[in-house]
Design a protein around this motif. Structure first.
Motif, mmCIF file in Angstrom:
data_model
loop_
_atom_site.group_PDB
_atom_site.id
_atom_site.type_symbol
_atom_site.label_atom_id
_atom_site.label_comp_id
_atom_site.label_asym_id
_atom_site.label_seq_id
_atom_site.Cartn_x
_atom_site.Cartn_y
_atom_site.Cartn_z
ATOM 1 N N VAL B 61 44.063 32.527 48.789
ATOM 2 C CA VAL B 61 44.978 32.594 47.648
ATOM 3 C C VAL B 61 45.574 31.216 47.371
ATOM 4 O O VAL B 61 45.585 30.741 46.227
ATOM 5 C CB VAL B 61 46.111 33.614 47.923
ATOM 6 C CG1 VAL B 61 47.108 33.621 46.775
ATOM 7 C CG2 VAL B 61 45.534 34.996 48.154
ATOM 8 N N ALA B 64 43.027 29.008 45.786
ATOM 9 C CA ALA B 64 42.623 29.459 44.452
ATOM 10 C C ALA B 64 43.626 29.010 43.390
ATOM 11 O O ALA B 64 43.260 28.782 42.241
ATOM 12 C CB ALA B 64 42.480 30.977 44.430
ATOM 13 N N PHE B 65 44.888 28.859 43.773
ATOM 14 C CA PHE B 65 45.917 28.442 42.813
ATOM 15 C C PHE B 65 46.156 26.938 42.835
ATOM 16 O O PHE B 65 47.112 26.451 42.249
ATOM 17 C CB PHE B 65 47.229 29.185 43.080
ATOM 18 C CG PHE B 65 47.198 30.604 42.593
ATOM 19 C CD1 PHE B 65 47.222 30.892 41.238
ATOM 20 C CD2 PHE B 65 47.119 31.663 43.497
ATOM 21 C CE1 PHE B 65 47.185 32.206 40.787
ATOM 22 C CE2 PHE B 65 47.075 32.973 43.054
ATOM 23 C CZ PHE B 65 47.109 33.240 41.699
ATOM 24 N N TRP B 85 46.528 27.990 37.175
ATOM 25 C CA TRP B 85 45.613 29.137 37.024
ATOM 26 C C TRP B 85 44.210 28.646 36.674
ATOM 27 O O TRP B 85 43.315 29.453 36.434
ATOM 28 C CB TRP B 85 46.100 30.059 35.901
ATOM 29 C CG TRP B 85 47.329 30.846 36.244
ATOM 30 C CD1 TRP B 85 48.622 30.445 36.066
ATOM 31 C CD2 TRP B 85 47.389 32.153 36.838
ATOM 32 N NE1 TRP B 85 49.473 31.428 36.508
ATOM 33 C CE2 TRP B 85 48.746 32.486 36.982
ATOM 34 C CE3 TRP B 85 46.418 33.065 37.250
ATOM 35 C CZ2 TRP B 85 49.163 33.695 37.540
ATOM 36 C CZ3 TRP B 85 46.830 34.273 37.796
ATOM 37 C CH2 TRP B 85 48.197 34.578 37.939
ATOM 38 N N ALA B 87 41.629 27.438 38.155
ATOM 39 C CA ALA B 87 40.443 27.870 38.872
ATOM 40 C C ALA B 87 39.977 29.240 38.387
ATOM 41 O O ALA B 87 38.780 29.479 38.222
ATOM 42 C CB ALA B 87 40.730 27.905 40.370
ATOM 43 N N PHE B 88 40.925 30.136 38.124
ATOM 44 C CA PHE B 88 40.553 31.464 37.636
ATOM 45 C C PHE B 88 39.965 31.379 36.235
ATOM 46 O O PHE B 88 38.987 32.058 35.915
ATOM 47 C CB PHE B 88 41.778 32.392 37.652
ATOM 48 C CG PHE B 88 42.241 32.731 39.041
ATOM 49 C CD1 PHE B 88 41.641 33.760 39.758
ATOM 50 C CD2 PHE B 88 43.257 32.004 39.647
ATOM 51 C CE1 PHE B 88 42.056 34.057 41.045
ATOM 52 C CE2 PHE B 88 43.678 32.301 40.931
ATOM 53 C CZ PHE B 88 43.068 33.334 41.629
ATOM 54 N N ALA B 289 38.652 25.083 44.929
ATOM 55 C CA ALA B 289 39.626 25.936 44.248
ATOM 56 C C ALA B 289 38.902 27.018 43.445
ATOM 57 O O ALA B 289 39.240 28.203 43.518
ATOM 58 C CB ALA B 289 40.524 25.092 43.344
ATOM 59 N N ALA B 293 38.911 30.991 44.134
ATOM 60 C CA ALA B 293 39.323 31.907 43.068
ATOM 61 C C ALA B 293 38.266 32.994 42.910
ATOM 62 O O ALA B 293 38.574 34.178 42.744
ATOM 63 C CB ALA B 293 39.496 31.143 41.759
#
Lengths: 309, 323
Positions: B61, B64-65, B85, B87-88, B289, B293
Motif C-alpha cells: 500500500v 502504491a501511493f 494516486w 500509480a493507480f 509504484a 498499485a
C-alpha cells in the motif's frame, strides 16, 4: 473417454425404470455424469497420455509423436541441468519444510496460549490466500538490492545488503523463506487444530507428576500431535516439491540455473524448448518422487497410529 | 528458549463460534492469567509474528501511493514518498503517457480492465460449475446406493495424488487440439467439472445429514433431483458456500495453467497481466509504484472476500486439515 460418454447420454435420453439390484444406479449416473466426464477427460486421460508421451520424442507440434522407448529416461541420467535442478528443489524443500514446521509449531503453541481469536487466525491465514504471483512480486520489491526495504534495514544496522535473487547461493533460501511466510500461518492453524484435540487432563496429570514445561512439550504435545504432523508434513512436502510460481515470477531459474527447480525445468523443457516428450518424462520422475516421499513419510512417522487411541 | 508456564489448561469448546471481531490484542481468558515474564515473552513473539505477516501488505500500500520517480530518494520512509494516486491512474489507463513517464512509469499500457474481466469470468464460471457438479457427484456418493460406488469414489480420491504439472502437459495438448488456446473456455474447462477435493469435502457433509427428511420427501413423491435441489443443497448451504469461496480464491490465484494456455493478452487473467506489466518496465528501474498499485488491485477482491467470509474460511481450513 468414449466409455464414459456412453452411459451418460444413455441416462439422459432413455430414463428406464431402475432394476432393484442396481439400486439408484440410473439416477446416480445422472448426478455423477458431469464430474465423471471432467474426471475422465482432464484427470484420467491426461495421466495415461502423459505416461505415453514420456516414451516419445514429441515436440509439441501437430506431428505424430515418434516412439523412442526409454531414450528420455536415459537422457535424464546424463543431464547435468536436471541434476542441478533436483538439488535445487531438494534444497528448497528442506529449508522450506524445516523452517516452516518449526515456526508453525511455535505459532500454534503461542496461539493456544495467548492469541486464539479468529482475528489472529485470520491475519495469519491471509498470506495463504494471496496469489503466489502477488506474494512473489511484493517480496521481489522488498528484497530489491537497491531500493528494497530489507536491504535498507540491514544497512541501517551496519551490515551489507545482499542481492537476494542474483546470488546463486542465496536465491533458493530466499525463495524458500518467501514461501515460508506465505504458508506458515496455514500450517500453524492445522497444528493448532491438532493441539485442541489433546485433552487437558493429560497435561494436568503430567503437572502433578512434576513434569516441567519443556518436558511436557516433548513427551506429550509432540507425540500426540503426530497424526496431524504427518498429514501436515506430507501435504507441505508434496506441495513444496512443486514450487513454480515464485520462481517463474522472480528469477526464471537463474542465476545460472541456481533456482531452476524441477517443475520450472519441466515447463521450460516442454514449452520453451519444445522437448515435450522429455518434459513428460521428467514429470513422471516428479510423480514417482512424490509417491515415494508420501509412502516413506507415512511409514517413518507411523501416521495411522495415535498415542491417544 | 523460555516457554511460558502452563496456566491455560482450559479448552474452549466454543472456539469455532467465536466472532471474527474478538479482540486479538487481549488475552482470551484474562481473569485466569497472572502476569509472568513467560507470558510477556509469548506476547512479544506473537506480536512480532503478526507484524512480519502484515508488513508486506502495508509495504504494498505504501509503495502504491508513492511517486515512482522519487521513490529512490527515500527508500526507507514508512510513509508513501510524495503521496499520489498516480500509480493507480497509470494502471487503470487514466493518465497520459507523459504523466506516467514523469512518475516513473514505462509509458507502455496494460489493459487492466480486460485482465480484470477475464479474471472475474474465469473465477465465476469455474466456481459455479465446479461447486454444482461436485455437489451433484457428492450427493451420488453419499446419499444414493449403487454398485461400484466406493470403487469410483476411490478413483476420484486417488486423483488427489497426481501432481497438477503431470496432467497439465497433456491437457495443454487436448485444449490445443480443441482449438481453445488463447480462449477463456480453454482456461476454464479443466477446472469446470470437478476437483477430487471438492467432491470429498462435500461428501463428508452430506453423509452427516439426517435421512428422515429425505425419506419423508420420497414418500411425498419427490424425485431425487427435487430432493437434491430443494432439501440437500439448502441444508448444506454453509459448506457449499465455503467451498465456493475456496474455489473462487483458487481460480483467481491460478497461474501455471493460464500461463500455458493464454499466451495472448485477450484471454489473460490478472495474475498473468501482472507479469506482463513487470516485463514492460525497464529492467534497471522497474515502475515499483505502478507494480504495487497493480498487485494491490489484483489482491483486493480476495482481501475483501476474506474480510467478509474470514471466519467461515478459517474454520473450514481446520476442518479440511484434520479430516
Amino acid at each position: 473417454m468414449s466409455a464414459t460418454a456412453a452411459p451418460t447420454t444413455q441416462t439422459k435420453t432413455a430414463p428406464v425404470k431402475p432394476r432393484r439390484s442396481l439400486g439408484d444406479l440410473k439416477i446416480a449416473l445422472l448426478f455423477i455424469a458431469p464430474a465423471l466426464l471432467g474426471f475422465c477427460v482432464f484427470f484420467v486421460w491426461p495421466t495415461i497420455r502423459g505416461i505415453y508421451l514420456s516414451f516419445t520424442n514429441f515436440d509439441g507440434s501437430n506431428r505424430t509423436p515418434g516412439w523412442v522407448g526409454l531414450a528420455n529416461y536415459k537422457q535424464m541420467l546424463s543431464d547435468p541441468v536436471l541434476g542441478k535442478s533436483l538439488l535445487a528443489t531438494l534444497e528448497y524443500v528442506v529449508i522450506n519444510i524445516v523452517v516452516q514446521t518449526i515456526l508453525a509449531i511455535l505459532i500454534a503453541v503461542l496461539m493456544q496460549r495467548v492469541a486464539k481469536s479468529t482475528l489472529a487466525r485470520g491475519i495469519l491465514l491471509l498470506p495463504y490466500f494471496i496469489a503466489n504471483v502477488i506474494v512473489a512480486l511484493v517480496w521481489f520489491w522488498m528484497l530489491d538490492p537497491n531500493l528494497g526495504i530489507v536491504n535498507d534495514l540491514i544497512e541501517k544496522v551496519g551490515l551489507d545488503g545482499q542481492s537476494w535473487f542474483g546470488n546463486g547461493s542465496l536465491v533458493i533460501p530466499t525463495i524458500a523463506l518467501i514461501n515460508v511466510w506465505r504458508y506458515m500461518g496455514y500450517t500453524a492453524l492445522l497444528i493448532f487444530a491438532g493441539l485442541q484435540t489433546i485433552p487437558s487432563s493429560v497435561y494436568e496429570a503430567a503437572s502433578l507428576d512434576g513434569a516441567g514445561e519443556l518436558k511436557q512439550f516433548f513427551t506429550i504435545t509432540l507425540p500426540l500431535l503426530r497424526p496431524v504432523l504427518v498429514l501436515v508434513l506430507i501435504t507441505s512436502v508434496v506441495g513444496s516439491f512443486q514450487v513454480f510460481d515464485t520462481v517463474a515470477v522472480t528469477t526464471r531459474g537463474g542465476p545460472a540455473n541456481a533456482s531452476n527447480v524441477i517443475q520450472y525445468y519441466i515447463v521450460d523443457q516442454a514449452f520453451n524448448r519444445s522437448h515435450f516428450g522429455y518434459g513428460a518424462a521428467i514429470s513422471v520422475l516428479l510423480f514417482v518422487i512424490l509417491i515415494v516421499v508420501a509412502l516413506v513419510q507415512f511409514k517413518v512417522l507411523r501416521g495411522r497410529e495415535s498415542d491417544l487411541a | 528458549m523460555t516457554i511460558p508456564p502452563t496456566t491455560d489448561t482450559v479448552r474452549d469448546p466454543d472456539l469455532l463460534d467465536r466472532p471474527l471481531d474478538t479482540d486479538a490484542a487481549g488475552p482470551v481468558a484474562p481473569e485466569k492469567k497472572s502476569f509472568s515474564l513467560g507470558r510477556l515473552l509469548a506476547w512479544v513473539v506473537t506480536g512480532l509474528i503478526m507484524l512480519v505477516t502484515l508488513f508486506p501488505f502495508y509495504w504494498m500500500v505504501r509503495t502504491a501511493f508513492s511517486n515512482g520517480s522519487t521513490l529512490a530518494a527515500n527508500p526507507g520512509s514508512l510513509l508513501p514518498v510524495n503521496f499520489t494516486w498516480g500509480a493507480f491512474q497509470r494502471v487503470l489507463g487514466l493518465s497520459s503517457i507523459e504523466d506516467a513517464r514523469a512518475q516513473g512509469g514505462s509509458g507502455a499500457s496494460i489493459d487492466f480492465w480486460l485482465a480484470l474481466r477475464n479474471s472475474v469470468i474465469i473465477s465465476l464460471v469455474i466456481t459455479v460449475g465446479q461447486t454444482l457438479f461436485s455437489a451433484m457427484a457428492a450427493y451420488a456418493f453419499s446419499r444414493l446406493v449403487w454398485p461400484g460406488r466406493d470403487l469410483v469414489f476411490g478413483l476420484f480420491l486417488a486423483a488427489l495424488m497426481v501432481p497438477p504439472i503431470f496432467t497439465s502437459l497433456p491437457n495443454f495438448l487436448l485444449i490445443k487440439n480443441l482449438g481453445l488456446i488463447n480462449t477463456l473456455p480453454g482456461i476454464i474447462l479443466p477446472f469446470l467439472f470437478m476437483t477430487p477435493f471438492a467432491v470429498f469435502f462435500l461428501r463428508q457433509f452430506f453423509l452427516g445429514l439426517s435421512r428422515e427428511v429425505e425419506e419423508a420427501a420420497k414418500i411425498d413423491g419427490a424425485s431425487n433431483v427435487r430432493i437434491f435441489f430443494k432439501l440437500i443443497v439448502p441444508m448444506s448451504s454453509a459448506p457449499i458456500t465455503t467451498l465456493a469461496i475456496l474455489t473462487f480464491i483458487a481460480s483467481w490465484n491460478e497461474y501455471l495453467w493460464p500461463l500455458l494456455v493464454a499466451r495472448d493478452a485477450s484471454a489473460q487473467p490478472l495474475t498473468l497481466a501482472l507479469g506482463i506489466f513487470r516485463s514492460q518496465t525497464p529492467g534497471g528501474s522497474p515502475d515499483w509504484a505502478g507494480l504495487m498499485a497493480m498487485t494491490l488491485l489484483a489482491a483486493l477482491p480476495i482481501i475483501l472476500l476474506f474480510v467478509a467470509f474470514g471466519r467461515r474460511v478459517v474454520n473450514s481450513i481446520q476442518f479440511s486439515g484434520i479430516k
